[in-house]
Design a protein around this motif. Structure first.
Motif, short mmCIF file in Angstrom:
data_model
loop_
_atom_site.label_atom_id
_atom_site.label_comp_id
_atom_site.label_asym_id
_atom_site.label_seq_id
_atom_site.Cartn_x
_atom_site.Cartn_y
_atom_site.Cartn_z
N ILE A 601 44.07 -3.89 -22.05
CA ILE A 601 44.75 -2.68 -22.51
C ILE A 601 44.96 -1.77 -21.30
N LEU A 602 46.20 -1.35 -21.11
CA LEU A 602 46.56 -0.46 -20.02
C LEU A 602 47.12 0.83 -20.59
N LYS A 603 46.52 1.95 -20.22
CA LYS A 603 47.00 3.26 -20.67
C LYS A 603 47.61 4.00 -19.49
N PHE A 604 48.81 4.53 -19.69
CA PHE A 604 49.45 5.35 -18.68
C PHE A 604 50.03 6.57 -19.38
N GLY A 605 49.32 7.71 -19.22
CA GLY A 605 49.67 8.91 -19.96
C GLY A 605 49.37 8.69 -21.44
N ARG A 606 50.33 9.01 -22.29
CA ARG A 606 50.20 8.75 -23.73
C ARG A 606 50.73 7.38 -24.12
N ASN A 607 51.11 6.58 -23.13
CA ASN A 607 51.66 5.26 -23.39
C ASN A 607 50.58 4.19 -23.28
N THR A 608 50.78 3.11 -24.02
CA THR A 608 49.79 2.03 -24.05
C THR A 608 50.50 0.69 -24.02
N PHE A 609 49.96 -0.22 -23.20
CA PHE A 609 50.43 -1.60 -23.19
C PHE A 609 49.21 -2.51 -23.37
N SER A 610 49.29 -3.46 -24.29
CA SER A 610 48.15 -4.34 -24.53
C SER A 610 48.62 -5.79 -24.65
N VAL A 611 47.75 -6.69 -24.19
CA VAL A 611 47.98 -8.13 -24.29
C VAL A 611 46.71 -8.74 -24.87
N ASP A 612 46.83 -9.48 -25.96
CA ASP A 612 45.70 -10.16 -26.59
C ASP A 612 45.98 -11.65 -26.60
N GLY A 613 45.12 -12.41 -25.96
CA GLY A 613 45.19 -13.86 -26.05
C GLY A 613 44.11 -14.36 -26.99
N TYR A 614 44.45 -15.33 -27.84
CA TYR A 614 43.46 -15.81 -28.79
C TYR A 614 43.59 -17.33 -28.97
N TYR A 615 42.45 -17.94 -29.28
CA TYR A 615 42.38 -19.38 -29.51
C TYR A 615 41.42 -19.61 -30.66
N ARG A 616 41.89 -20.30 -31.70
CA ARG A 616 41.09 -20.49 -32.91
C ARG A 616 41.09 -21.97 -33.30
N ILE A 617 39.88 -22.50 -33.51
CA ILE A 617 39.71 -23.88 -33.94
C ILE A 617 39.08 -23.88 -35.33
N THR A 618 39.69 -24.59 -36.26
CA THR A 618 39.16 -24.69 -37.62
C THR A 618 38.71 -26.11 -37.89
N ASN A 619 37.44 -26.27 -38.22
CA ASN A 619 36.87 -27.57 -38.56
C ASN A 619 36.84 -27.74 -40.08
N ASN A 620 36.94 -28.98 -40.56
CA ASN A 620 37.02 -29.28 -42.00
C ASN A 620 38.21 -28.56 -42.63
N LYS A 621 39.33 -28.56 -41.98
CA LYS A 621 40.51 -27.83 -42.43
C LYS A 621 40.87 -28.18 -43.88
N ILE A 622 40.96 -27.16 -44.74
CA ILE A 622 41.34 -27.34 -46.14
C ILE A 622 42.84 -27.11 -46.28
N GLU A 623 43.53 -28.08 -46.87
CA GLU A 623 44.96 -27.94 -47.09
C GLU A 623 45.30 -28.26 -48.54
N ARG A 624 46.32 -27.58 -49.06
CA ARG A 624 46.87 -27.91 -50.37
C ARG A 624 47.79 -29.12 -50.22
N ILE A 625 47.51 -30.17 -50.97
CA ILE A 625 48.27 -31.42 -50.88
C ILE A 625 49.12 -31.57 -52.13
N ARG A 626 50.43 -31.81 -51.95
CA ARG A 626 51.34 -32.03 -53.06
C ARG A 626 51.62 -33.52 -53.24
N SER A 627 51.74 -33.92 -54.49
CA SER A 627 52.13 -35.30 -54.81
C SER A 627 52.80 -35.28 -56.18
#
Length: 819
Positions: A601-627
């Motif tokens: 997060i970078l603040k310059f005066g009343r201005n703000t610039f932000s960068v968020d990097g994220y990485y998410r791993i889901t185990n036992n992923k549950i999905e709705r299956i159609r048939s």
């Protein structure tokens, strides 16, 4: 179970009795001094201000106290005499009040309101007009100020969420947090009885002060939900006397509503009551094409028609905050409400097969409703020890929801004769109990240790029923084979501890949470039982670093869980409507999520610039299956298919172009992959399908706020959501623009907001699903733009409490998604 709850209630009462300081009858023969301390510039109470009483005869300190969260103080047991009072607070000028005389005929002296002014250096210029910052960052959350979101003035929390980072909302109001619809909703830091989508659609936008987005919650919070927490902080008031706020709105397509909140505060007691009513309707057109293939014969259904969707809700909330003394506070709050979602569809269908048979044309009338009453009661008790920040907090929370769902599908031939029909019903009450204790111990200057215990109990009974139309008797026949009564019981016990602190510019927080889960789901008809008896560990860690040039870096990790909802586990067929059935899977495992974040997060005066990097791993992923279940009927079930991965980047720029024009530009880019396989039945055989899919997704938002003088605001917002891949298909992208003009009158006591949603009429979308033996296409086009006019009236200079809300939000845990 009820004995446990009763024991905790009695324990809380004894706890309050031991800590609360009772008045001594002998004090009636001595003097009392009381008053309030407020901040001069904001008219807000100052908590922890020091009040010192000095004897005028010998200039010696004889007594003193601190103010409570209402800015109130009272000093008892004073000898008769003449005194001087000095009131101090860090960062504020000291205020001295001289010649205070306490005598036998003047035992109780009320100094009224004392204002302290901040100690500031004199400057040549002052900025006269300024709005609050759009967003502030804490080590484990983003706090978004929503007071300037005028394009959502007549809507609900869902419309506000369209304009804030990390969150996307589709055309039908479905909310996603970083691409996932699995998250937890809190209201004022407390769990809600409703599902996330229902909860967000119940809260009027005008009742919201802040929204906290917590994508990597600490161990203090419940770990439920794939992507984190959305915490809705509602408006409250801490001014003395009577005050309130009233909002009314009306718009196109039968949209109207209103809400009010009134407060009455006298010394240490604050009583508040509010109510809201909203009727939201949407009309439009839709068309679809469905294909199912069984034994080399493909059946086609092509449809187009009109739809009407309505959401009626009303609710009440009230409570009291009672400060027993500066160190002991009790609060009680009750919420009750009713919601009803309705959908009416009138659709022309054409049905045929290949190889070619006779073509059928018919009219379908579909109606569905889902709703019922809900109640939520909470009792909290806070004891503050002598050291600032050292406290013990206890919460008792009870939630009840009585839900009923009905779906009716009737088909008429070209002569208007009813040929077939189906009625499906689902109902059942749900009762949730929560007991929570949080202990906070400050260590050194900036460090603190937190620990707590949480017990969560969920008891529910769900009944599913079906009726089918008999063309011979012209009556609906009850289907005993599709009646299911299911009892659910789950119990979670959790303990947690966190340690946080600062070393210069470096901040840190580490936590560990342990949870024991017991769950029992029993099918009454067959006495079949599904049991879970499990213990889980959830570690969390957060870091922050501030540079001298207002750069802030943050990194975090959390482990979370998504427990299958109860109806995901029910192993029987339930008819949702004439074309869709679902069947649960009792062997489903919970999802475990590992989430990593890195932010700048970078603040310059009343201005703000932000960068968020994220990485998410889901185990036992549950999905709705159609048939394919049978000809022209789809079956939905749930499977653990493997793992999924989300790698993304969020960017936000808050910029003051001029003194009267502010811009917020937000974007989210992420790559999504799911890798795994699942089993399904087709033509009487068990088959294995590859479930690996990937998509590159992005969305962007541009919010413009223009100040025209002191009393006029114009806001123009635009948003775009890219196409995205779902479990077995794809959803197209869509674009929407909103416009609002807000005009204030009579020194901001009255305001009118004209709001236009989907200004250019572009918010339509389509979805496609494909699999072995089926194809489904769906297009949705609502009638827009939607025009709404909202009036807001402040009673007796109502001002929401903005100084302490973020601090208070750290005092409680999170609610559950399901078991």
């Amino acid at each position: 179970m009820f004995k446990k709850i009763l024991f905790i209630v009695l324990l809380t009462g004894v706890y309050g009795f031991l800590f609360a300081k009772n008045e001594n009858p002998s004090e009636a023969t001595k003097g009392i001094l009381k008053g309030y301390v407020f901040e001069e510039n904001t008219d807000q109470p100052l908590e922890y201000a020091t009040v010192s009483l000095i004897n005028k005869t010998n200039n010696q300190l004889v007594n003193g106290t601190i103010t409570d969260n209402a800015g109130f103080y009272k000093i008892r047991n004073l000898e008769f005499g003449t005194y001087r009072v000095e009131i101090t607070f860090i960062g504020y000028s000291t205020k001295s009040i001289d010649n205070i005389v306490i005598t036998r005929n003047n035992r109780e002296v009320d100094l009224g309101l004392t204002n302290l002014s901040p100690m500031v250096k004199e400057i040549e210029e002052a900025v006269v007009v300024a709005d609050r910052p759009t967003m502030t960052y804490k080590i484990d959350k983003k706090v978004i100020n929503v007071s300037q979101q005028h394009t959502s003035a007549s809507g609900t929390a869902v419309e506000i969420l369209e304009t804030i980072p990390s969150i996307t909302v589709d055309i039908e109001g479905n909310v996603s947090l970083r691409g996932s619809e699995s998250f937890t909703v809190l209201i004022d830091n407390k769990p809600t009885v409703l599902d996330p989508s229902d909860a967000l659609s119940q809260i009027p936008a005008s009742a919201i002060e802040n929204i906290e987005v917590i994508t990597n919650p600490s161990a203090k919070y419940d770990p439920d939900g794939t992507s984190g927490i959305i915490n809705i902080i509602t408006k409250k008031n801490k001014l003395q006397g009577f005050n309130g706020i009233v909002n009314l709105n009306t718009g196109m397509y039968g949209r109207y509503g209103g809400d009010f909140l009134i407060n009455w505060r006298k010394e240490r007691l604050n009583i508040f009551f509010g109510a809201d009513f909203n009727n939201r309707n949407m009309e439009g057109e839709r068309d679809s094409e469905n294909r199912t293939t069984i034994n080399d014969t493909t059946s086609y259904i092509i449809s187009d028609g009109d739809f009407e969707r309505g959401r009626l809700s009303y609710g009440f909330r009230g409570g009291l905050d009672w400060t027993l003394n500066p160190r002991n506070t009790m609060n009680f709050e009750a919420r009750a409400g009713y919601r009803d979602r309705k959908s009416d569809n009138l659709t022309d269908y054409q049905e045929y097969t290949n190889p070619v048979t006779e073509s059928f044309n018919y009219l379908s009338e579909e109606t569905s409703s889902r709703g019922g009453w809900y109640y939520n009661y909470s009792l909290g008790y806070t004891h503050k020890f002598l050291k600032k920040g050292h406290q013990l907090y206890t919460l008792l929370n009870y939630r009840m929801s009585d839900s009923e769902e009905e779906s009716i599908n009737e088909l008429f031939d070209i002569s208007g004769i009813l040929t077939s029909g189906q009625k499906s019903y689902e109902s059942g009450p749900s009762n949730d109990y929560r007991v929570q204790m949080d202990y906070t111990l400050p260590l050194r200057e900036n460090d603190k240790l937190e620990a707590g215990y949480i017990m969560r109990i969920d008891v529910s009974d769900e009944l599913s029923e079906l009726e089918e139309y008999n063309s011979l008797t012209l009556q609906y026949d009850y289907q005993d084979d599709f009646r299911y009564d299911v009892d659910h019981y789950s119990e979670i016990h959790a303990i947690y501890t966190t340690y946080s602190g600062e070393m210069g510019s470096f901040g840190y927080q580490g936590g560990l949470r342990g949870e024991y889960t017991y769950r029992d789901i029993t099918l009454t008809e067959t006495n079949e039982t599904s049991l879970v008896d499990r213990f889980d560990i959830f570690p969390t860690i957060h870091f922050s670093y501030n540079t001298p040039k207002e750069n802030q870096f943050m990194a975090s990790y959390s482990r979370r869980i998504r427990r299958p909802r109860s109806w995901y586990l029910e192993p029987f067929i339930t008819w949702s409507d004439a074309y869709n059935v679902r069947q649960g899977n009792p062997d489903l495992l919970p999802q475990y999520i590992d989430s990593y974040e890195l932010s700048h997060i970078l603040k310059f005066g009343r201005n703000t610039f932000s960068v968020d990097g994220y990485y998410r791993i889901t185990n036992n992923k549950i999905e709705r299956i159609r048939s394919v279940y049978q000809e022209n009927v789809f079956l939905s079930t749930f499977e653990n298919v493997g793992k999924d991965y989300s790698l993304g980047l969020e960017l936000m720029l808050g910029l003051d172009i001029t003194k009267w024009w502010h811009v917020d530009l937000m974007g989210n880019i992420y790559d999504y992959r799911v890798e795994g396989t699942f089993e399904y039945e087709s033509d009487g055989e068990t088959k294995i399908a590859d479930f690996s899919e990937n998509s590159f997704n992005w969305n962007s938002r541009l919010n413009n706020t223009i100040r025209l003088g002191k009393s006029t605001r114009v806001q123009l917002n635009g948003m775009y959501n890219s196409p995205t891949v779902s479990a077995q298909g794809e959803r197209d992208g869509f674009f929407m623009t909103n416009l609002a003009v807000r005009q204030s009158f009579y020194n901001n006591k009255l305001a009118a907001t004209l709001q236009v949603r989907d200004l250019l009429g572009t918010i339509s979308h389509s979805s496609t699903y494909e699999g072995d033996g089926f194809y489904s296409y769906y297009n949705f086009q609502p009638n827009t733009p939607l025009v709404t006019l909202t009036f807001s009236l402040k009673l007796n200079n109502y001002k929401p409490d903005r100084r302490n809300r973020n601090q208070e939000s750290d005092d409680m845990g999170e609610g559950e998604e399901g078991f």
